[in-house]
Design an enzyme around this catalytic site. Sequence first.
Site, short mmCIF file in Angstrom:
data_model
loop_
_atom_site.label_atom_id
_atom_site.label_comp_id
_atom_site.label_asym_id
_atom_site.label_seq_id
_atom_site.Cartn_x
_atom_site.Cartn_y
_atom_site.Cartn_z
N ILE A 15 33.49 33.88 40.24
CA ILE A 15 34.24 33.97 39.00
C ILE A 15 33.63 33.06 37.93
O ILE A 15 33.64 33.39 36.74
CB ILE A 15 35.72 33.62 39.22
CG1 ILE A 15 36.55 33.88 37.97
CG2 ILE A 15 35.89 32.18 39.69
CD1 ILE A 15 36.67 35.32 37.58
N ARG A 38 27.88 21.36 46.73
CA ARG A 38 27.25 20.81 47.93
C ARG A 38 25.82 21.32 48.10
O ARG A 38 24.96 20.63 48.65
CB ARG A 38 28.07 21.17 49.17
CG ARG A 38 29.43 20.46 49.23
CD ARG A 38 30.23 20.93 50.41
NE ARG A 38 30.51 22.37 50.34
CZ ARG A 38 31.11 23.06 51.31
NH1 ARG A 38 31.48 22.45 52.42
NH2 ARG A 38 31.35 24.36 51.16
N HIS A 80 42.34 23.37 45.05
CA HIS A 80 42.69 23.28 43.64
C HIS A 80 43.46 22.00 43.31
O HIS A 80 43.10 21.25 42.40
CB HIS A 80 43.53 24.49 43.21
CG HIS A 80 42.75 25.75 43.11
ND1 HIS A 80 43.32 26.96 42.77
CD2 HIS A 80 41.44 26.00 43.29
CE1 HIS A 80 42.40 27.90 42.75
NE2 HIS A 80 41.25 27.35 43.08
N LYS A 98 43.82 30.13 39.02
CA LYS A 98 45.11 30.35 39.65
C LYS A 98 44.88 30.60 41.15
O LYS A 98 43.81 31.05 41.54
CB LYS A 98 45.85 31.51 38.98
CG LYS A 98 45.00 32.79 38.80
CD LYS A 98 44.79 33.50 40.10
CE LYS A 98 43.63 34.40 40.10
NZ LYS A 98 43.28 34.79 41.50
N ASP A 180 46.12 35.57 45.55
CA ASP A 180 44.94 35.97 44.80
C ASP A 180 45.25 36.97 43.69
O ASP A 180 44.69 36.88 42.60
CB ASP A 180 43.91 36.58 45.76
CG ASP A 180 42.56 36.79 45.10
OD1 ASP A 180 41.93 35.79 44.71
OD2 ASP A 180 42.12 37.95 44.97
#
Length: 336
Positions: A15, A38, A80, A98, A180
Amino acid sequence: MKPPLRWGVLGTAGIARTQVVPAIQASSNGRVTAIAGRDLSRCEQFASEFAIANVFGTHDALLASPDVDAVYIPLPNSLHGEWAMRAADAGKAVLCEKPLALNALEARRVVDHFADRGVPLMEGFMYRFHPQSLHVLECVRDDLIGDVLEVRAHLSVDIMEHATGNIRFSSAFGGGSLLDMGCYGVNAARRIIGAEPVSVFGRFDVDAESGVDLSASAILEFPGERCALVSSSFKASGQGFYQVIGSTGLLEVPRSFIPGMGSRAAEALVIHVDADGHRKETAFEPVDQYRLMVEAFADAVLSGNPVPNSPEDAVANMRVLDAIAASARSGKREEV
């Protein structure tokens, strides 16, 4: 703080690559100045693709950078809340994908954490910035369809062939279609009806192997005998749409959540059907709703004004999602 807003991005999620980072780089008031992850080589490739000056091998290093004003978080759902709060501790404004957290209790903790530190926070529901979404609210406010009695909302994309290695199918990472995709329908229903549901009845189609819901559906009961029907799925290709049923008419929004971007952008449409069945179509030129979102967020941060989507709304949305999940597990109606 002077423009442009300097953004850091935690991770190289799809995204971020396909929507949000291009939107920020094309925006009038922001630029991505740092990327962290990472996999340093992947971050370097990402940075080269989008002309990002600074690459960090850890998220903490990015948060410590004086060249970053705001952070965009496209990490797995389970991360999140943690990284949003770490960003707040570093004094960075946060736009978070979200859902803001895995449950309402965590969302409440995150929002309070930001309030204590006086740092801006917004959950990233991009559809709310599209002109068609604003037009629907205007139609409702102008009494174009009378009293709103019911909202029907659906979002689905068939991703079953891509389940292997996909975090959307991992319960540990907060996967499942409700968090989702179903979160969009819940958010739209609450926004359009202009109230919070008092109870819900939910249903899950749970994958036996992963334990996540492949499909979810719910009836939301609002004060005043109003209701919403919300559904989501990883198994269907209904895309995203909603209907607003009023006492004197109907609004249909056939491409409500993901009308497309760039070369795939589609004309957005709101269809008004009156009591006699006459249809009036209002079309909207293709726009980048992600760009509208990041520009609105940056305007608020740069000016010191409240963000356009209140953090409290993220907590309220999460309460409903929690109740749907609880109802799906118990088989009983749950209060919100």
